[in-house]
Enzyme design. Structure first.
Site: not given
Ligand SMILES: [Mg+2]
Length: 511
Positions: A46, A48
């Site tokens: 992922d 962020d």
């Molecule tokens: Mg995230």
């Protein structure tokens, strides 16, 4: 055991020279479920809060500033401008009670251990009154879970507004809104600032102000690639934002990679997790220069290109590996971890940046923590004795005819004997009670000191009093591994076998 205190540069030197070294104690990888790293053919990330660790105080201040602006435009009092960001107040794993304007922390059984009304601690009797029932938090309309770091500023704003309604109800020209309405408005204001890109455009202008750049990140990704693992990026952020963030984090880090995208075999942006794992959207190719969609929608992505949307099955086919050979690293307990685990058999790593501070506090307060554990054990023993003695006293009082009882008192001789022992039992009861009170006072002082070191409002995010917190239980239940940041894998051999500590039910402990 290798010395964990070697300074970082020395450790890196050893690592480069092929000498394996122990990770610094705050950067270890923890295991909930056994996992053979060797069998993981693909590793996904992922973006962020996972690859990109935000400067949380800066982001929180920005979100609050923009949220406040939008709320004032919706008619909220201008006093809102005076509210201060307070990065310690909102932490992951909290639950908002929209109806009462309270913010709660629960233990693993859903028992509310702490509650704030606005930012004022609810005294125990009041808390017990409202949250007597266990397992609160199930009704979706009343309770909201705070499970992403992006959501933390909402909690701070909500708490400040609850306080404003209490302290300055006259700021509103009409009746102040209900707490539930306030929560809805705050959520909408923050949602809007994400949707209309006000927050992200400010970050894009100045990524250095909003991200901690981790110099170990690029070498870590490189190490995984060199070990033959296929890497992919799977983020809900869209391309325009992704390329700025990833460029900031990885461009110019290692000479052999001329662009951030070269670290990954597959790149999927705007993925709409968690529905990415269950829905069946096609992959839309993104032209990196114009950022427009090009070509026909595809069932599976091609290597070396950037796609938007897509779905899990298509990505698995493109990777050419089984579902359980994929290790996915994310920070969102639901979007990244729970869904990928429940719907696919992806193995998971949860990134919890708070872990570093948690481990530091644990080390600094090791003696207090051991003392707390020992004191709690003695307190529990005394409590058991206390209850047994209380029961004994009641029986003796009945027998001695001191308390009216429908069965009547015992025979006269028994009655006298019972009365004779009452004094001793009462004295013992008093001693036990006093001992317990003293212990409780020390226990509370010690716990308060340690809690203060973790977080002055909430204590540790992983524990509530002497129990695992609701958040801790989720981490334990769904993440195969957890660690404070992606680059901790720099210290992990690609063939490492992660062993979970044996967990037993209470009846299977040592006899
Ligand atoms: Mg995230």
């Amino acid at each position: 055991m290798p010395n964990p205190e070697l300074p970082l540069p020395v450790r890196k030197h050893l690592l480069d020279a092929g000498v394996s070294t122990e990770a610094p104690f705050t950067r270890r990888v923890f295991t909930n479920r056994d996992l053979a790293f060797d069998s993981m053919k693909a590793v996904g990330f992922d973006m962020d809060y996972t690859l990109g660790i935000y400067n949380q105080p800066a982001l929180e201040a920005l979100s609050i500033e923009i949220g406040v602006e939008k709320l004032i435009r919706r008619g909220y009092p201008t006093r809102l401008e005076t509210i201060q960001a307070d990065p310690e107040f909102a932490v992951r794993g909290l639950v908002v009670d929209k109806e009462y304007g309270n913010i709660l922390k629960m233990d693993r059984h859903g028992y509310v251990g702490r509650a704030y009304h606005g930012r004022k601690l609810l005294p125990r009797p009041e808390r017990k009154d409202i949250y007597r029932a266990q397992r609160v938090g199930q009704e979706r309309e009343r309770f909201a879970r705070v499970d992403t770091l992006f959501a933390l500023p909402e909690v701070t704003l909500f708490a400040a507004l609850v306080e404003m309604v209490e302290d300055h109800p006259d700021d509103w020209s009409r009746t102040p809104p209900s707490y539930t309405q306030i929560w809805t408005d705050v959520r909408e204001a923050i949602d809007e600032s994400h949707r209309d890109e006000t927050i992200k455009s400010r970050i894009k202008d100045q990524p250095a102000a909003y991200f901690h750049k981790d110099p170990d990140l690029a070498p870590t990704l490189h190490k995984l690639r060199s070990a033959g693992k296929k890497l992919f990026l799977l983020t809900n952020s869209y391309y325009a934002y992704t390329q700025v963030v990833m460029g900031h984090l990885l461009n110019d880090q290692m000479a052999i990679y001329d662009d951030w995208s070269r670290y990954f075999d597959w790149v999927v942006v705007g993925s709409q997790k968690p529905s990415f794992f269950v829905a069946n959207r096609p992959f839309l190719e993104v032209d990196r220069r114009t950022q427009a969609h090009v070509g026909k929608p595809r069932d599976e992505p091609q290597k070396g290109k950037v796609y938007e949307a897509g779905n899990r099955e298509g990505l698995e086919r493109a990777l050419g590996v089984h579902s359980d050979e994929i290790l996915y690293v994310g920070d969102h307990i639901y979007g990244d971890i729970v869904t990928s685990k429940k719907t696919a058999s992806w193995r998971t790593v949860l990134v919890v940046e708070d872990l570093e501070q948690e481990l530091e506090v644990q080390r600094a307060h090791e003696l207090s923590l051991r003392e707390i554990e020992a004191l709690a054990e003695i307190r529990n023993e005394i409590t058991e004795q206390l209850f047994a003695e209380k029961h004994k006293l009641r029986v003796l009082e009945r027998l001695g005819g001191e308390v009216a009882d429908e069965d009547g008192a015992g025979e006269e001789t028994v009655q006298a004997a019972a009365r004779g022992t009452l004094g001793d039992v009462r004295a013992r009861l008093d001693r036990l009670q006093q001992h317990r009170d003293e212990l409780e006072a020390v226990l509370q002082r010690r716990t308060a000191t340690v809690d203060q070191a973790y977080n002055r409002y909430w204590g540790s995010i992983f524990a509530e009093r002497l129990n695992t917190s609701l958040y801790g239980a989720q981490v334990e239940g769904y993440a195969c591994l957890y660690t404070s940041r992606v680059s901790n894998f720099l210290y992990v051999s690609p063939s490492r076998y992660f062993h979970a500590p044996a967990a037993r039910m209470p009846h299977r402990g040592r006899a």
